[in-house]
Design an enzyme around this catalytic site. Structure first.
Site, PDB file in Angstrom:
ATOM      1  N   GLU A 325       2.727  52.755-102.443  1.00 20.17           N
ATOM      2  CA  GLU A 325       2.366  52.999-101.041  1.00 20.17           C
ATOM      3  C   GLU A 325       2.067  51.671-100.337  1.00 20.17           C
ATOM      4  OE1 GLU A 325       0.311  56.834-100.221  1.00 20.17           O
ATOM      5  OE2 GLU A 325      -1.095  55.567 -99.135  1.00 20.17           O
ATOM      6  N   HIS A 354       7.831  59.045-127.781  1.00 20.17           N
ATOM      7  CA  HIS A 354       8.596  60.222-128.205  1.00 20.17           C
ATOM      8  C   HIS A 354       9.271  60.862-126.999  1.00 20.17           C
ATOM      9  CE1 HIS A 354       6.750  60.003-132.202  1.00 20.17           C
ATOM     10  NE2 HIS A 354       5.810  59.411-131.508  1.00 20.17           N
ATOM     11  N   LYS A 458       3.620  63.470 -92.812  1.00 29.18           N
ATOM     12  CA  LYS A 458       2.644  64.418 -92.261  1.00 29.18           C
ATOM     13  C   LYS A 458       3.213  65.069 -90.990  1.00 29.18           C
ATOM     14  CE  LYS A 458      -1.487  62.049 -94.099  1.00 29.18           C
ATOM     15  NZ  LYS A 458      -2.755  61.364 -93.880  1.00 29.18           N
TER      16      LYS A 458
HETATM   17  O1  PA5 Z   1      -3.771  55.617 -99.245  1.00 38.82           O
HETATM   18  C1  PA5 Z   1      -3.627  56.257 -98.217  1.00 38.82           C
HETATM   19  O2  PA5 Z   1      -3.875  55.778 -97.109  1.00 38.82           O
HETATM   20  C2  PA5 Z   1      -3.159  57.687 -98.250  1.00 38.82           C
HETATM   21  O3  PA5 Z   1      -2.707  58.040 -99.513  1.00 38.82           O
HETATM   22  C3  PA5 Z   1      -4.306  58.599 -97.839  1.00 38.82           C
HETATM   23  O4  PA5 Z   1      -5.386  58.386 -98.701  1.00 38.82           O
HETATM   24  C4  PA5 Z   1      -3.877  60.068 -97.872  1.00 38.82           C
HETATM   25  O5  PA5 Z   1      -2.795  60.272 -97.006  1.00 38.82           O
HETATM   26  C5  PA5 Z   1      -5.031  60.967 -97.453  1.00 38.82           C
HETATM   27  O6  PA5 Z   1      -5.493  60.609 -96.189  1.00 38.82           O
HETATM   28  P1  PA5 Z   1      -6.929  60.997 -95.707  1.00 38.82           P
HETATM   29  O7  PA5 Z   1      -7.916  60.324 -96.590  1.00 38.82           O
HETATM   30  O8  PA5 Z   1      -6.987  60.509 -94.291  1.00 38.82           O
HETATM   31  O9  PA5 Z   1      -7.044  62.482 -95.806  1.00 38.82           O
END
Ligand code: PA5
Length: 528
Positions: A325, A354, A458
């Protein structure tokens, strides 16, 4: 490829050890040499300089115009203003006090008994860290059992609630809802599912709920208006995937009874070690340089994470998010299309030997490995599975053997060694990878701290939900059974006929529409 004598020389000259951290980094199987270090000297210096600016409070996330402050969480005195320092310290104090109140029963369940369970609701960065820590450090002595909703899968929710019912029940369960933005639908749905489960048992949800979220977010407003038990802040200068050491990770861990100060201390020590500008003494910088070499700075090889320890099985998953990410970006910092990233996968050794390790050894050489070795076998003593040999000797042998075989087959690897899985060591590992990712982002010139692809996902899901609303409305008013083509035309969404068809099938599979056969599967007719 180096021979065994050269490898031993290289091992000795390149090993980075920190005995206080019980930590070592061995990059001898990555075939780095001084020429490569010299070639990238200016770039690694820039990475260190950029990191120093980031830690001093620069807007290191330019797209969102935000500071990036996860390093201050374990060293609040480094925060750029007294206000931020106070916020961090106050929140840590509040986490400790809240957990103590729950543990001693000052804050009790509705029936006056002690809370036995914590249900954590979150997704992505708001779940992966807490899940890793709960699994890596948890055990029979935990003060509370921890459960997770980390999806919007109704069956998944039911399974977790069933487990909770077998462990003291929802009546004795505190629910911590975590969302930085406070608007993530999976988390909102999880919260509504938990509230419904409390209500179905005659319980008052507000007497069980706690929020960790940004001030003023949708979730925050809900928590205020419904008078939840407590609210803990999540700041815009902490990214989701680097939030384990703020209330996001610390509150669930403290409730579980884990040593959160140990985690913070381990991270703080690793931060100190990885501020060293000398790449040969800085494990995070060295890792970033290894990634640059292995992937040619273009994601050409995948990163396989292999912890040889059951407790660290979720580390690979945690790192998958942290790395992918952060680094998986379409544009670089100059706006150029680069499609950067490093694919990460893994599970644990020796189990994976394995499974897919067959391909790693003999198949396409499109990866490099990071082995994670834990020296301590177990808390107590071990039986001998053969004369003079323990199960742990085998685990060690499998790691060493695989590492050797991979190298002999021309596949590089990094080995991280820790002496034991403790809060301190886990905090240190988290800090190490956070900084390695930050350094690598500078080496390849991307913003590691935003996630436009996640935001796009989203929005795309919301568009389908909106379309579903139109489909249901049109289906309800239809006089006769309709095909997807007809219905899409009726609502003016002919370009989306495939999605309309999938929505109709989804509704039919869940008893919310009826489906009858058509001339072909896609010409099926639907009614309400
Ligand atoms: O690392 C990130 O920014 C994302 O993975 C968020 O944590 C994830 O989309 C969840 O978002 P939020 O904490 O606003 O619910």
């Amino acid at each position: 490829m180096a021979d065994t004598k050269q490898l031993w020389d290289r091992y000795q000259s390149q090993l980075i050890v920190d005995e206080r951290l019980g930590f070592a980094l061995d990059v001898s199987r990555m075939d780095l040499d001084d020429a490569l270090l010299a070639q990238h000297a200016a770039l690694t210096k820039k990475a260190v300089d950029d990191m120093a600016k980031l830690e001093a409070g620069a807007l290191a996330n330019p797209d969102e115009k935000r500071m990036v402050g996860h390093y201050w969480l374990r060293a609040p005195q480094l925060a750029p203003t007294p206000e931020l320092r106070a916020q961090i310290e106050d929140t840590l104090g509040a986490v400790h006090r809240f957990a103590a109140d729950v543990h001693c029963g000052r804050l009790s369940a509705e029936d006056g008994g002690r809370f036995a369970n914590v249900l954590v609701i979150g997704i992505g960065g708001s779940a992966l860290g807490p899940q890793l820590v709960a699994d890596a450090l948890g055990g029979a002595d935990d003060r509370m059992r921890v459960f997770f909703f980390d999806n919007t899968d109704p069956d998944g929710v039911d399974r977790v609630i069933e487990q909770i019912e077998r462990a003291g029940g929802m009546a004795r369960t505190l629910t911590v809802v975590i969302s930085k933005s406070g608007g993530t639908k999976e988390t909102r749905n999880g919260m509504l599912e938990a509230q419904a489960a409390y209500l179905a048992r005659g319980l008052s949800p507000s007497l069980h709920l706690v929020a960790v979220t940004g001030e003023g977010s949708e979730l925050d407003k809900t928590a205020v208006s419904q008078q939840w038990l407590a609210r803990f802040p999540m700041w815009d200068w902490v990214g989701g995937r680097t939030s384990e050491l703020c209330a996001v990770g610390l509150l669930p861990a403290a409730l579980q009874g884990l040593n959160i100060e140990g985690m913070l201390k381990g991270a703080r020590s690793m931060d100190a070690l990885t501020r060293n500008p000398d790449v040969k003494q800085n494990p995070a910088l060295m890792m970033a340089l290894c990634w640059l070499k292995a992937t040619e700075g273009k994601g050409k090889k995948d990163l396989v994470v292999l912890p040889y320890k059951d407790r660290l099985v979720l580390f690979s998953r945690y790192l998958q998010q942290l790395v992918m990410e952060s680094l998986g970006k379409q544009h670089d910092l100059d706006g150029k299309v680069v499609h950067q990233g490093i694919a990460v996968y893994g599970n644990k050794g020796s189990t994976d030997q394995h499974a897919y390790v067959q391909q790693l050894r003999d198949g396409v050489a499109n990866f490099f490995v990071t082995f994670l070795e834990v020296q301590k076998e177990r808390a107590g003593s071990s039986i001998e599975v053969e004369p003079g040999v323990t199960s742990g000797d085998y685990l060690f042998g499998f790691l060493q053997g695989t590492r050797r075989a991979l190298y002999e087959g021309g596949r590089g690897s990094i080995t991280l060694t820790i002496d034991d899985v403790t809060p301190h060591r886990l905090g240190a590992l988290i800090a190490l990878w956070e900084r390695a990712v930050g350094f690598y982002a500078t080496l390849v010139n991307v913003n590691a701290y935003h996630q436009p692809g996640v935001e796009a996902g989203k929005k795309a899901a919301q568009a389908v939900i909106t379309l579903q609303g139109k489909v249901v409305e049109a289906l309800t008013s239809a006089k006769a059974a309709v095909t997807a083509d007809q219905l899409a035309a009726t609502i003016g969404e002919s370009a989306e006929t495939e999605t309309v068809f999938k929505i109709l099938e989804h509704l039919a599979a869940n008893g919310r529409a009826r489906k009858s056969k058509g001339a072909s599967p896609c010409q099926a007719r639907f009614t309400r």
